[in-house]
Motif scaffolding. Sequence first.
Motif, PDB file in Angstrom:
ATOM      1  N   ILE A 234       0.879  -1.175   0.000  1.00 30.12           N
ATOM      2  CA  ILE A 234       0.000   0.000   0.000  1.00 30.12           C
ATOM      3  C   ILE A 234       0.911   1.218   0.000  1.00 30.12           C
ATOM      4  O   ILE A 234       1.761   1.369   0.877  1.00 30.12           O
ATOM      5  N   ILE A 235       0.727   2.096  -0.988  1.00 29.22           N
ATOM      6  CA  ILE A 235       1.610   3.240  -1.191  1.00 29.22           C
ATOM      7  C   ILE A 235       0.945   4.500  -0.638  1.00 29.22           C
ATOM      8  O   ILE A 235      -0.286   4.643  -0.677  1.00 29.22           O
ATOM      9  N   SER A 236       1.760   5.415  -0.148  1.00 23.58           N
ATOM     10  CA  SER A 236       1.246   6.644   0.474  1.00 23.58           C
ATOM     11  C   SER A 236       0.541   7.565  -0.519  1.00 23.58           C
ATOM     12  O   SER A 236      -0.229   8.442  -0.119  1.00 23.58           O
ATOM     13  N   ASN A 237       0.765   7.397  -1.838  1.00 30.32           N
ATOM     14  CA  ASN A 237       0.084   8.228  -2.841  1.00 30.32           C
ATOM     15  C   ASN A 237      -1.289   7.681  -3.220  1.00 30.32           C
ATOM     16  O   ASN A 237      -1.949   8.206  -4.121  1.00 30.32           O
ATOM     17  N   GLY A 238      -1.728   6.620  -2.543  1.00 30.04           N
ATOM     18  CA  GLY A 238      -3.065   6.060  -2.769  1.00 30.04           C
ATOM     19  C   GLY A 238      -3.080   4.794  -3.607  1.00 30.04           C
ATOM     20  O   GLY A 238      -4.112   4.115  -3.691  1.00 30.04           O
ATOM     21  N   GLU A 239      -1.960   4.439  -4.204  1.00 31.81           N
ATOM     22  CA  GLU A 239      -1.898   3.218  -5.020  1.00 31.81           C
ATOM     23  C   GLU A 239      -1.888   1.978  -4.128  1.00 31.81           C
ATOM     24  O   GLU A 239      -1.393   2.006  -3.007  1.00 31.81           O
ATOM     25  N   LYS A 240      -2.447   0.898  -4.676  1.00 32.86           N
ATOM     26  CA  LYS A 240      -2.515  -0.365  -3.931  1.00 32.86           C
ATOM     27  C   LYS A 240      -2.186  -1.506  -4.884  1.00 32.86           C
ATOM     28  O   LYS A 240      -2.778  -1.634  -5.958  1.00 32.86           O
ATOM     29  N   TYR A 241      -1.219  -2.348  -4.472  1.00 35.33           N
ATOM     30  CA  TYR A 241      -0.848  -3.523  -5.274  1.00 35.33           C
ATOM     31  C   TYR A 241      -1.386  -4.769  -4.579  1.00 35.33           C
ATOM     32  O   TYR A 241      -1.009  -5.072  -3.447  1.00 35.33           O
ATOM     33  N   LYS A 242      -2.266  -5.458  -5.274  1.00 32.22           N
ATOM     34  CA  LYS A 242      -2.981  -6.591  -4.673  1.00 32.22           C
ATOM     35  C   LYS A 242      -2.080  -7.808  -4.481  1.00 32.22           C
ATOM     36  O   LYS A 242      -1.017  -7.911  -5.073  1.00 32.22           O
ATOM     37  N   ASN A 243      -2.570  -8.730  -3.685  1.00 31.72           N
ATOM     38  CA  ASN A 243      -1.876 -10.000  -3.447  1.00 31.72           C
ATOM     39  C   ASN A 243      -2.130 -10.912  -4.640  1.00 31.72           C
ATOM     40  O   ASN A 243      -3.267 -11.314  -4.890  1.00 31.72           O
ATOM     41  N   ILE A 244      -1.084 -11.241  -5.375  1.00 33.95           N
ATOM     42  CA  ILE A 244      -1.238 -12.055  -6.590  1.00 33.95           C
ATOM     43  C   ILE A 244      -1.714 -13.475  -6.271  1.00 33.95           C
ATOM     44  O   ILE A 244      -2.354 -14.138  -7.089  1.00 33.95           O
TER      45      ILE A 244
END
Length: 397
Positions: A204-214
């Motif tokens: 989870i990135i502070s700029n609002g981006e989210k990378y899901k669990n593959i």
Amino acid sequence: MIRTYKVMLKPNNKQKTKLFECAGLSRWAYNWTLGKQKENYNNGGKFLKDSVLRKELTKLKKIKEYSWLNQYSNNITKQAIKDACNSYKRFFKGYSSFPRFKSKRKSKPSFYQDNIKIKFTKTHVKLEKLTTSKKKNRQKFNWIRLVEKGRIPTGEDIKYSNPRVGFDGLNWWISVGVKIEEVKEDKPKSEPIGIDLGVKDLAIISNGEKYKNINKSSKMRKLIKRYKRLQRQISRKYDMSKTKIEGGENCYKYHKTKNIIKAENKLKRLYKKIKGLRDNYIHQVTNSLVKAKPNYIVIEDLNISGMLKNKKLSKAIQEQSLREFRRQLEYKCKWNDVKLIVADRYYPSSKLCSLCGYIHKDLKLSDRIYKCPKCGNKIDRDYQASINLREYPKSVA
């Protein structure tokens, strides 16, 4: 700067046989060195240097019994002796456990190649002394095809370091370090970011981006389900092939049939595919973060070994490859001239309110939404942790 490249090889059947022989020679030299060091230590002698053992091996080659050693490259045995001596030194310095003899069945087949004599083209690599014949048509046997064309840099000015050839159970690979000059680009830098790693989502990135669990994707779930099913099939095949040993009540002997070998190779290929998808996803995420050229990146110093002790979450944590994520981020930040800051392990990134600075000590792991008792701030727990990590350098200064 030295950049390492790893490329898959495509040898023919005769070349495969020779590669296994070279790996066997490396294992033999390693075990021979350990045996000499152990014998010398038990007799009260001092540590034997690798130069002394190499000279002893050269004399050994003149004996008829060991004349077969002359059919292979001298550099394979030299480096194997050096590796064994280094592992012996590391034990006495307290860096590792006592070195064990390499098993033919369990150890990974691999060997060293000379960094000066090795040659690369866009499509092939030339290994040293795969054939002893000096005829031109026989010398072609030394050239092995590369699966990826033009991946490894070639040229007269290129310097290679520590070339190693290894077998992963399915394919042969070559890894080599290449010395490359650093080129710094004066690219304008964007805002700093904080990264909170987790199990529910990878990052989870502070700029609002989210990378899901593959691992939660439908494609990965199907592959893992197929992998488990194949494991059970192999287990049943072993049970069907077992025979009872005379003289024991519960003693059985298992026979590895051709069908079991086929199934195990299929399992290895499937595991390779699952691991490849996970590694590729982490590469994609880390590349997108670093190529944005932030002013700096902040991540947590996670206690992975301690987290793995949690029986309920250990498997999910292991599948996320959090340590691999940090390793890739470290060297990619170095390549792209991005500052990477590792926050203190005990920094309360999740418990600290991003608005008023209140530390919520009673926050549980099950509380996914952070509710500040002081200012009433309601925010996603992981997102707030990434914001606090972004502001970490200011709080420490």
